[in-house]
Write a protein that holds these residues in place. Structure first.
Motif, mmCIF file in Angstrom:
data_model
loop_
_atom_site.group_PDB
_atom_site.id
_atom_site.type_symbol
_atom_site.label_atom_id
_atom_site.label_comp_id
_atom_site.label_asym_id
_atom_site.label_seq_id
_atom_site.Cartn_x
_atom_site.Cartn_y
_atom_site.Cartn_z
ATOM 1 N N SER A 33 0.853 -1.194 0.000
ATOM 2 C CA SER A 33 0.000 0.000 0.000
ATOM 3 C C SER A 33 0.884 1.238 0.000
ATOM 4 C CB SER A 33 -0.888 0.040 1.249
ATOM 5 O OG SER A 33 -1.718 -1.089 1.294
ATOM 6 N N ALA A 34 0.364 2.290 -0.564
ATOM 7 C CA ALA A 34 1.113 3.548 -0.572
ATOM 8 C C ALA A 34 1.315 4.038 0.860
ATOM 9 C CB ALA A 34 0.358 4.597 -1.374
ATOM 10 N N PRO A 35 2.518 4.507 1.174
ATOM 11 C CA PRO A 35 2.776 4.997 2.532
ATOM 12 C C PRO A 35 2.022 6.294 2.801
ATOM 13 C CG PRO A 35 4.685 5.369 1.126
ATOM 14 C CD PRO A 35 3.695 4.588 0.319
ATOM 15 N N SER A 36 1.870 6.615 4.050
ATOM 16 C CA SER A 36 1.200 7.853 4.456
ATOM 17 C C SER A 36 1.902 9.052 3.810
ATOM 18 C CB SER A 36 1.237 7.972 5.981
ATOM 19 O OG SER A 36 0.658 9.181 6.385
ATOM 20 N N GLY A 37 1.130 9.959 3.276
ATOM 21 C CA GLY A 37 1.688 11.152 2.658
ATOM 22 C C GLY A 37 2.177 10.949 1.234
ATOM 23 N N PHE A 38 1.971 9.778 0.677
ATOM 24 C CA PHE A 38 2.451 9.478 -0.667
ATOM 25 C C PHE A 38 1.734 10.351 -1.694
ATOM 26 C CE2 PHE A 38 2.400 6.851 -4.571
ATOM 27 C CZ PHE A 38 3.755 6.666 -4.728
ATOM 28 N N ASP A 39 2.506 10.958 -2.592
ATOM 29 C CA ASP A 39 1.905 11.785 -3.646
ATOM 30 C C ASP A 39 2.333 11.347 -5.046
ATOM 31 O OD1 ASP A 39 4.495 12.707 -3.930
ATOM 32 O OD2 ASP A 39 4.050 14.767 -3.355
ATOM 33 N N GLY A 40 3.032 10.225 -5.148
ATOM 34 C CA GLY A 40 3.446 9.705 -6.435
ATOM 35 C C GLY A 40 4.816 10.165 -6.888
ATOM 36 N N THR A 41 5.449 11.067 -6.146
ATOM 37 C CA THR A 41 6.771 11.555 -6.550
ATOM 38 C C THR A 41 7.898 10.905 -5.757
ATOM 39 O OG1 THR A 41 6.706 13.441 -5.029
ATOM 40 C CG2 THR A 41 5.810 13.784 -7.253
ATOM 41 N N ARG A 111 6.231 -0.549 -18.399
ATOM 42 C CA ARG A 111 5.728 0.400 -19.395
ATOM 43 C C ARG A 111 5.277 1.662 -18.681
ATOM 44 N NH1 ARG A 111 -0.113 -0.075 -19.519
ATOM 45 N NH2 ARG A 111 -0.718 -1.938 -18.385
ATOM 46 N N TRP A 112 5.479 2.766 -19.333
ATOM 47 C CA TRP A 112 5.079 4.061 -18.799
ATOM 48 C C TRP A 112 3.561 4.106 -18.745
ATOM 49 C CZ3 TRP A 112 6.385 7.959 -16.073
ATOM 50 C CH2 TRP A 112 5.688 9.143 -16.154
ATOM 51 N N LEU A 113 3.003 4.503 -17.610
ATOM 52 C CA LEU A 113 1.552 4.591 -17.469
ATOM 53 C C LEU A 113 1.226 5.744 -16.539
ATOM 54 C CD1 LEU A 113 -1.152 3.214 -18.233
ATOM 55 C CD2 LEU A 113 -0.949 1.910 -16.109
ATOM 56 N N PRO A 114 0.648 6.808 -17.064
ATOM 57 C CA PRO A 114 0.276 7.929 -16.191
ATOM 58 C C PRO A 114 -0.635 7.457 -15.059
ATOM 59 C CG PRO A 114 0.029 8.521 -18.495
ATOM 60 C CD PRO A 114 0.297 7.044 -18.453
ATOM 61 N N ASP A 115 -0.540 8.122 -13.939
ATOM 62 C CA ASP A 115 -1.347 7.795 -12.767
ATOM 63 C C ASP A 115 -2.326 8.940 -12.555
ATOM 64 O OD1 ASP A 115 -2.351 7.449 -10.138
ATOM 65 O OD2 ASP A 115 -0.598 6.250 -9.628
ATOM 66 N N TYR A 116 -3.611 8.661 -12.689
ATOM 67 C CA TYR A 116 -4.613 9.712 -12.583
ATOM 68 C C TYR A 116 -4.982 10.034 -11.149
ATOM 69 C CZ TYR A 116 -4.585 8.928 -17.508
ATOM 70 O OH TYR A 116 -4.159 8.795 -18.802
ATOM 71 N N LEU A 117 -4.576 9.202 -10.210
ATOM 72 C CA LEU A 117 -4.792 9.485 -8.794
ATOM 73 C C LEU A 117 -3.760 10.480 -8.285
ATOM 74 C CD1 LEU A 117 -6.404 8.848 -6.223
ATOM 75 C CD2 LEU A 117 -4.880 6.914 -5.845
ATOM 76 N N TYR A 118 -2.526 10.316 -8.724
ATOM 77 C CA TYR A 118 -1.419 11.193 -8.329
ATOM 78 C C TYR A 118 -0.932 11.917 -9.580
ATOM 79 C CZ TYR A 118 -1.504 7.902 -4.412
ATOM 80 O OH TYR A 118 -1.887 7.116 -3.359
ATOM 81 N N SER A 119 -1.377 13.134 -9.784
ATOM 82 C CA SER A 119 -1.124 13.831 -11.052
ATOM 83 C C SER A 119 0.350 14.122 -11.309
ATOM 84 C CB SER A 119 -1.933 15.128 -11.106
ATOM 85 O OG SER A 119 -1.556 15.991 -10.052
ATOM 86 N N ALA A 120 1.166 14.242 -10.276
ATOM 87 C CA ALA A 120 2.592 14.528 -10.461
ATOM 88 C C ALA A 120 3.436 13.257 -10.568
ATOM 89 C CB ALA A 120 3.108 15.380 -9.298
#
Length: 135
Positions: A33-41, A111-120
């Motif tokens: 699971s994504a850690p607390s405060g995760f923003d995708g960067t 493969r590169w795949l944009p993430d629409y949950l984390y825009s950055a």
């Protein structure tokens, strides 16, 4: 057909352990699971079982494992994805507890795949099928 075991291995936890042991991923967060405060960067590998099948006659579980790999920029995400890929492919033949990985087959390489949950987010996704004996 043989009867299934009373419990199946937690393959997500198994893959997390494999990736966390890889020296090339020592500074990377590896989790289910994504850690607390995760923003995708942040540099991270998220491990998910996407399905798979039990082959009773062989007493083998064949899960499909998805790796979502993030980094602060696209080149870092790509190199991290390849490090995770290498570590998982190298698990072939290894035994973890009562389970042996008897096959590792890449179904959809990074493969590169944009993430629409984390825009950055800078994200690569891959899918690998493992075959492991269930002890």
């Amino acid at each position: 057909m043989t009867t299934p075991p009373s419990t199946f291995p937690d393959v997500e936890a198994l893959v997390v352990d494999i990736l966390q042991a890889a020296p090339a991923l020592s500074t990377t967060t590896v989790a289910v699971s994504a850690p607390s405060g995760f923003d995708g960067t942040q540099q991270a590998v998220l491990v998910n079982r996407r399905g798979g099948a039990w082959t009773g006659d062989l007493h083998v579980d064949m899960p499909l494992i998805e790796l979502e790999v993030y980094g602060p920029d696209k080149p870092t995400a790509h190199s991290t994805a390849n490090a995770a890929r290498q570590a998982l492919l190298a698990a072939l033949g290894n035994t973890y507890g009562a389970n042996t990985i008897t096959d590792v087959e890449e179904k959809d390489g990074p493969r590169w795949l944009p993430d629409y949950l984390y825009s950055a987010a800078q994200r690569y996704v891959s899918v690998t099928r493992l075959s492991l004996t269930v002890g």
